[in-house]
Design a protein around this motif. Structure first.
Motif, PDB file in Angstrom:
ATOM      1  N   MET A   1       0.649  -4.695   8.750  1.00  0.00           N
ATOM      2  CA  MET A   1       0.908  -4.589   7.336  1.00  0.00           C
ATOM      3  C   MET A   1       1.850  -5.703   6.889  1.00  0.00           C
ATOM      4  O   MET A   1       1.656  -6.257   5.820  1.00  0.00           O
ATOM      5  CB  MET A   1       1.500  -3.223   7.033  1.00  0.00           C
ATOM      6  N   LYS A   2       2.834  -6.030   7.708  1.00  0.00           N
ATOM      7  CA  LYS A   2       3.769  -7.089   7.318  1.00  0.00           C
ATOM      8  C   LYS A   2       3.066  -8.437   7.202  1.00  0.00           C
ATOM      9  O   LYS A   2       3.357  -9.212   6.301  1.00  0.00           O
ATOM     10  CB  LYS A   2       4.925  -7.169   8.315  1.00  0.00           C
ATOM     11  N   ALA A   3       2.142  -8.714   8.113  1.00  0.00           N
ATOM     12  CA  ALA A   3       1.409  -9.983   8.057  1.00  0.00           C
ATOM     13  C   ALA A   3       0.558 -10.066   6.801  1.00  0.00           C
ATOM     14  O   ALA A   3       0.499 -11.112   6.144  1.00  0.00           O
ATOM     15  CB  ALA A   3       0.541 -10.140   9.306  1.00  0.00           C
ATOM     16  N   PHE A   4      -0.094  -8.969   6.448  1.00  0.00           N
ATOM     17  CA  PHE A   4      -0.906  -8.953   5.235  1.00  0.00           C
ATOM     18  C   PHE A   4      -0.023  -9.159   4.010  1.00  0.00           C
ATOM     19  O   PHE A   4      -0.351  -9.943   3.119  1.00  0.00           O
ATOM     20  CB  PHE A   4      -1.679  -7.642   5.111  1.00  0.00           C
ATOM     21  N   ALA A   5       1.105  -8.467   3.949  1.00  0.00           N
ATOM     22  CA  ALA A   5       2.017  -8.602   2.804  1.00  0.00           C
ATOM     23  C   ALA A   5       2.550 -10.026   2.698  1.00  0.00           C
ATOM     24  O   ALA A   5       2.711 -10.554   1.601  1.00  0.00           O
ATOM     25  CB  ALA A   5       3.160  -7.605   2.924  1.00  0.00           C
ATOM     26  N   ALA A   6       2.805 -10.652   3.818  1.00  0.00           N
ATOM     27  CA  ALA A   6       3.334 -12.020   3.823  1.00  0.00           C
ATOM     28  C   ALA A   6       2.275 -13.043   3.426  1.00  0.00           C
ATOM     29  O   ALA A   6       2.610 -14.175   3.070  1.00  0.00           O
ATOM     30  CB  ALA A   6       3.891 -12.356   5.201  1.00  0.00           C
ATOM     31  N   SER A   7       1.004 -12.660   3.451  1.00  0.00           N
ATOM     32  CA  SER A   7      -0.078 -13.593   3.133  1.00  0.00           C
ATOM     33  C   SER A   7      -0.145 -13.936   1.651  1.00  0.00           C
ATOM     34  O   SER A   7      -0.818 -14.879   1.268  1.00  0.00           O
ATOM     35  CB  SER A   7      -1.423 -13.011   3.578  1.00  0.00           C
ATOM     36  N   GLY A   8       0.533 -13.139   0.817  1.00  0.00           N
ATOM     37  CA  GLY A   8       0.521 -13.402  -0.617  1.00  0.00           C
ATOM     38  C   GLY A   8      -0.627 -12.737  -1.357  1.00  0.00           C
ATOM     39  O   GLY A   8      -0.724 -12.861  -2.571  1.00  0.00           O
ATOM     40  N   ARG A   9      -1.490 -12.051  -0.637  1.00  0.00           N
ATOM     41  CA  ARG A   9      -2.591 -11.336  -1.292  1.00  0.00           C
ATOM     42  C   ARG A   9      -2.045 -10.074  -1.951  1.00  0.00           C
ATOM     43  O   ARG A   9      -1.028  -9.537  -1.511  1.00  0.00           O
ATOM     44  CB  ARG A   9      -3.669 -10.986  -0.277  1.00  0.00           C
ATOM     45  N   PRO A  10      -2.716  -9.587  -2.993  1.00  0.00           N
ATOM     46  CA  PRO A  10      -2.252  -8.367  -3.666  1.00  0.00           C
ATOM     47  C   PRO A  10      -2.280  -7.159  -2.728  1.00  0.00           C
ATOM     48  O   PRO A  10      -3.184  -7.038  -1.898  1.00  0.00           O
ATOM     49  CB  PRO A  10      -3.259  -8.172  -4.801  1.00  0.00           C
ATOM     50  N   LEU A  11      -1.288  -6.297  -2.863  1.00  0.00           N
ATOM     51  CA  LEU A  11      -1.228  -5.051  -2.111  1.00  0.00           C
ATOM     52  C   LEU A  11      -1.581  -3.898  -3.042  1.00  0.00           C
ATOM     53  O   LEU A  11      -1.217  -3.917  -4.208  1.00  0.00           O
ATOM     54  CB  LEU A  11       0.186  -4.804  -1.578  1.00  0.00           C
ATOM     55  N   ALA A  12      -2.250  -2.908  -2.508  1.00  0.00           N
ATOM     56  CA  ALA A  12      -2.552  -1.711  -3.281  1.00  0.00           C
ATOM     57  C   ALA A  12      -2.395  -0.504  -2.371  1.00  0.00           C
ATOM     58  O   ALA A  12      -2.702  -0.570  -1.191  1.00  0.00           O
ATOM     59  CB  ALA A  12      -3.970  -1.776  -3.833  1.00  0.00           C
ATOM     60  N   ALA A  13      -1.891   0.567  -2.927  1.00  0.00           N
ATOM     61  CA  ALA A  13      -1.731   1.802  -2.152  1.00  0.00           C
ATOM     62  C   ALA A  13      -1.839   2.977  -3.101  1.00  0.00           C
ATOM     63  O   ALA A  13      -1.396   2.909  -4.242  1.00  0.00           O
ATOM     64  CB  ALA A  13      -0.380   1.813  -1.449  1.00  0.00           C
ATOM     65  N   ASN A  14      -2.416   4.057  -2.620  1.00  0.00           N
ATOM     66  CA  ASN A  14      -2.471   5.266  -3.437  1.00  0.00           C
ATOM     67  C   ASN A  14      -2.046   6.460  -2.600  1.00  0.00           C
ATOM     68  O   ASN A  14      -1.868   6.345  -1.392  1.00  0.00           O
ATOM     69  CB  ASN A  14      -3.860   5.470  -4.053  1.00  0.00           C
ATOM     70  N   CYS A  15      -1.850   7.564  -3.261  1.00  0.00           N
ATOM     71  CA  CYS A  15      -1.439   8.811  -2.626  1.00  0.00           C
ATOM     72  C   CYS A  15      -0.130   8.581  -1.845  1.00  0.00           C
ATOM     73  O   CYS A  15       0.884   8.266  -2.435  1.00  0.00           O
ATOM     74  CB  CYS A  15      -2.553   9.361  -1.753  1.00  0.00           C
ATOM     75  N   ARG A  16      -0.157   8.723  -0.537  1.00  0.00           N
ATOM     76  CA  ARG A  16       1.058   8.537   0.271  1.00  0.00           C
ATOM     77  C   ARG A  16       1.234   7.099   0.761  1.00  0.00           C
ATOM     78  O   ARG A  16       2.195   6.773   1.430  1.00  0.00           O
ATOM     79  CB  ARG A  16       1.027   9.486   1.460  1.00  0.00           C
ATOM     80  N   GLY A  17       0.303   6.239   0.395  1.00  0.00           N
ATOM     81  CA  GLY A  17       0.331   4.843   0.825  1.00  0.00           C
ATOM     82  C   GLY A  17       1.601   4.075   0.483  1.00  0.00           C
ATOM     83  O   GLY A  17       2.079   3.285   1.297  1.00  0.00           O
ATOM     84  N   PRO A  18       2.187   4.286  -0.714  1.00  0.00           N
ATOM     85  CA  PRO A  18       3.412   3.557  -1.030  1.00  0.00           C
ATOM     86  C   PRO A  18       4.543   3.822  -0.030  1.00  0.00           C
ATOM     87  O   PRO A  18       5.355   2.947   0.237  1.00  0.00           O
ATOM     88  CB  PRO A  18       3.776   4.054  -2.428  1.00  0.00           C
ATOM     89  N   TRP A  19       4.578   5.018   0.547  1.00  0.00           N
ATOM     90  CA  TRP A  19       5.622   5.284   1.540  1.00  0.00           C
ATOM     91  C   TRP A  19       5.402   4.449   2.800  1.00  0.00           C
ATOM     92  O   TRP A  19       6.352   4.063   3.463  1.00  0.00           O
ATOM     93  CB  TRP A  19       5.711   6.769   1.871  1.00  0.00           C
ATOM     94  N   ALA A  20       4.161   4.149   3.139  1.00  0.00           N
ATOM     95  CA  ALA A  20       3.882   3.266   4.277  1.00  0.00           C
ATOM     96  C   ALA A  20       4.418   1.868   3.986  1.00  0.00           C
ATOM     97  O   ALA A  20       4.975   1.210   4.873  1.00  0.00           O
ATOM     98  CB  ALA A  20       2.389   3.218   4.574  1.00  0.00           C
ATOM     99  N   LEU A  21       4.279   1.415   2.730  1.00  0.00           N
ATOM    100  CA  LEU A  21       4.818   0.103   2.348  1.00  0.00           C
ATOM    101  C   LEU A  21       6.341   0.107   2.390  1.00  0.00           C
ATOM    102  O   LEU A  21       6.961  -0.878   2.790  1.00  0.00           O
ATOM    103  CB  LEU A  21       4.321  -0.285   0.956  1.00  0.00           C
ATOM    104  N   VAL A  22       6.952   1.231   1.990  1.00  0.00           N
ATOM    105  CA  VAL A  22       8.412   1.364   2.076  1.00  0.00           C
ATOM    106  C   VAL A  22       8.848   1.270   3.534  1.00  0.00           C
ATOM    107  O   VAL A  22       9.758   0.521   3.881  1.00  0.00           O
ATOM    108  CB  VAL A  22       8.885   2.706   1.452  1.00  0.00           C
ATOM    109  N   GLU A  23       8.196   2.026   4.398  1.00  0.00           N
ATOM    110  CA  GLU A  23       8.560   2.038   5.823  1.00  0.00           C
ATOM    111  C   GLU A  23       8.327   0.692   6.492  1.00  0.00           C
ATOM    112  O   GLU A  23       9.055   0.322   7.409  1.00  0.00           O
ATOM    113  CB  GLU A  23       7.782   3.134   6.565  1.00  0.00           C
ATOM    114  N   ALA A  24       7.336  -0.052   6.036  1.00  0.00           N
ATOM    115  CA  ALA A  24       7.052  -1.376   6.609  1.00  0.00           C
ATOM    116  C   ALA A  24       8.001  -2.440   6.070  1.00  0.00           C
ATOM    117  O   ALA A  24       7.974  -3.584   6.526  1.00  0.00           O
ATOM    118  CB  ALA A  24       5.611  -1.776   6.317  1.00  0.00           C
ATOM    119  N   ASP A  25       8.845  -2.069   5.099  1.00  0.00           N
ATOM    120  CA  ASP A  25       9.815  -2.983   4.497  1.00  0.00           C
ATOM    121  C   ASP A  25       9.144  -4.223   3.897  1.00  0.00           C
ATOM    122  O   ASP A  25       9.571  -5.341   4.120  1.00  0.00           O
ATOM    123  CB  ASP A  25      10.885  -3.383   5.513  1.00  0.00           C
ATOM    124  N   VAL A  26       8.070  -3.998   3.135  1.00  0.00           N
ATOM    125  CA  VAL A  26       7.357  -5.118   2.514  1.00  0.00           C
ATOM    126  C   VAL A  26       7.479  -5.124   0.990  1.00  0.00           C
ATOM    127  O   VAL A  26       6.856  -5.944   0.334  1.00  0.00           O
ATOM    128  CB  VAL A  26       5.863  -5.127   2.919  1.00  0.00           C
TER     129      VAL A  26
END
Length: 73
Positions: A1-26
């Motif tokens: 997830m960190k590599a994808f976030a660092a790529s500059g591409r848009p991120l999207a998450a729904n339901c509990r997905g935003p918490w995964a982004l929080v935990e990944a520190d992205v």
């Protein structure tokens, strides 16, 4: 997830997905739309959380919407 976030591409998450982004520190330094119950967590993760209704065009005939109903926090 960190590599994808660092790529500059848009991120999207729904339901509990935003918490995964929080935990990944992205989320640090990002601006995003967050459901009211997630705003404290994404803000504490270093993101700016906005409240808005969005409609994003993903493909010519595909749309994704995000809406927080006022009486359903």
């Amino acid at each position: 997830m960190k590599a994808f976030a660092a790529s500059g591409r848009p991120l999207a998450a729904n339901c509990r997905g935003p918490w995964a982004l929080v935990e990944a520190d992205v989320l640090r330094g990002k601006t995003l739309i967050a459901y009211p119950s997630l705003r404290t967590d994404v803000t504490n993760a270093g993101a700016k959380a906005l409240e808005a209704v969005t409609m994003v065009l993903l493909a010519p005939s595909t749309r994704a919407a995000s809406l927080a109903r006022p009486n359903h926090p």
